[in-house]
Design an enzyme around this catalytic site. Structure first.
Site, short mmCIF file in Angstrom:
data_model
loop_
_atom_site.label_atom_id
_atom_site.label_comp_id
_atom_site.label_asym_id
_atom_site.label_seq_id
_atom_site.Cartn_x
_atom_site.Cartn_y
_atom_site.Cartn_z
N LYS A 83 7.22 -13.14 92.69
CA LYS A 83 7.56 -13.17 94.11
C LYS A 83 7.85 -14.61 94.51
O LYS A 83 7.07 -15.53 94.20
CB LYS A 83 6.36 -12.62 94.91
CG LYS A 83 6.71 -11.92 96.19
CD LYS A 83 5.47 -11.20 96.72
CE LYS A 83 5.71 -10.65 98.11
NZ LYS A 83 4.47 -10.10 98.68
O1 G3P Z 1 2.95 -8.69 101.30
C1 G3P Z 1 3.79 -9.06 102.31
C2 G3P Z 1 3.61 -8.34 103.62
O2 G3P Z 1 3.52 -6.97 103.43
C3 G3P Z 1 2.63 -8.95 104.55
O3 G3P Z 1 2.29 -8.13 105.62
O4 G3P Z 1 0.75 -7.53 107.47
O5 G3P Z 1 0.67 -9.84 106.50
O6 G3P Z 1 2.60 -9.12 107.89
P1 G3P Z 1 1.55 -8.69 106.94
#
Ligand code: G3P
Length: 217
Positions: A83
């Site tokens: 990633k």
């Molecule tokens: O892994 C990346 C993403 O899904 C992060 O989500 O909830 O931290 O905005 P969030």
């Protein structure tokens, strides 16, 4: 649509993997920190648990650093996806690692033109962050639709991995918009099963069955 789980909690992932519905996993530096265990054995354990794509994020910010970290992560297992952030250095690293046969996931995507660049850099997955756009008063789902159109216009095979999912409605709408994959926090995954009419209907069936005095076995 492929279902990925957005978590670095190995015990939780093992529980969810038992459903047979988990196609892959995404992690990020915040999720690894939250899990509180060293990144390399944690990611290796996840790769051993679930045979699908497992995203682990580089944390260097320059091309050479990201490539070095990506190569180290790739040594862990064949199902590692490196990633990388959607920066100029991140997309350069994406090209380098893609040329070496890596699977890549370009993350922190907030615009359709960013997604276009990631596809041109050879990304295996692009991760548009729906919830964070919604949090800021923008329409995250519109971004998924825009990327779908652009990728289909030009035949890019980069997969759209809807990320930053907050609710079951996000999952539904990402599927309707043609996302290839959705990465879902464990609590939202569990909520996908739930409907009040399912609970009420089952309760009534069981009550009627008990009153009938019958058995199947
Ligand atoms: O892994 C990346 C993403 O899904 C992060 O989500 O909830 O931290 O905005 P969030």
């Amino acid at each position: 649509m492929q279902i990925f789980i957005d978590s670095a909690d190995v015990a939780e992932l093992a529980d969810l993997a038992a459903t047979g519905l988990v196609d892959g996993v995404t992690t990020n530096p915040s999720l690894i920190a939250k899990a509180g265990k060293p990144i390399l054995p944690t990611v290796k354990a996840i790769c051993d648990l679930i045979p699908g794509p497992i995203s682990a994020e580089a944390v260097a910010t320059d091309h050479d650093g990201m490539v070095a970290e990506g190569r180290r992560l790739m040594e862990l297992a064949p199902n590692i996806v490196v990633k990388l952030p959607l920066t100029m250095e991140g997309l350069k690293a994406c090209r380098t690692l893609t040329a070496e046969g890596a699977q890549t996931n370009v993350t922190l995507c907030f615009s359709a033109v960013q997604a276009l660049l990631a596809a041109k850099a050879g990304a295996t997955f692009i991760s548009p962050f729906l919830g964070r756009l919604d949090d800021g008063g923008q329409d995250g789902m519109a971004l998924i639709r825009e990327i779908r159109t652009i990728y289909d216009n030009y035949g890019y095979d980069t997969e759209i991995l809807a990320a930053s999912i907050r609710t079951p409605l996000h999952v539904r709408d990402a599927a309707l918009a043609g996302a290839d994959c959705c990465t879902i926090p464990p609590a939202v995954f569990r909520a996908l099963y739930k409907h009040v009419l399912t609970d009420i209907g089952l309760e009534n069936f069981l009550k009627d069955w008990k009153a009938s005095g019958q058995t199947i076995l």
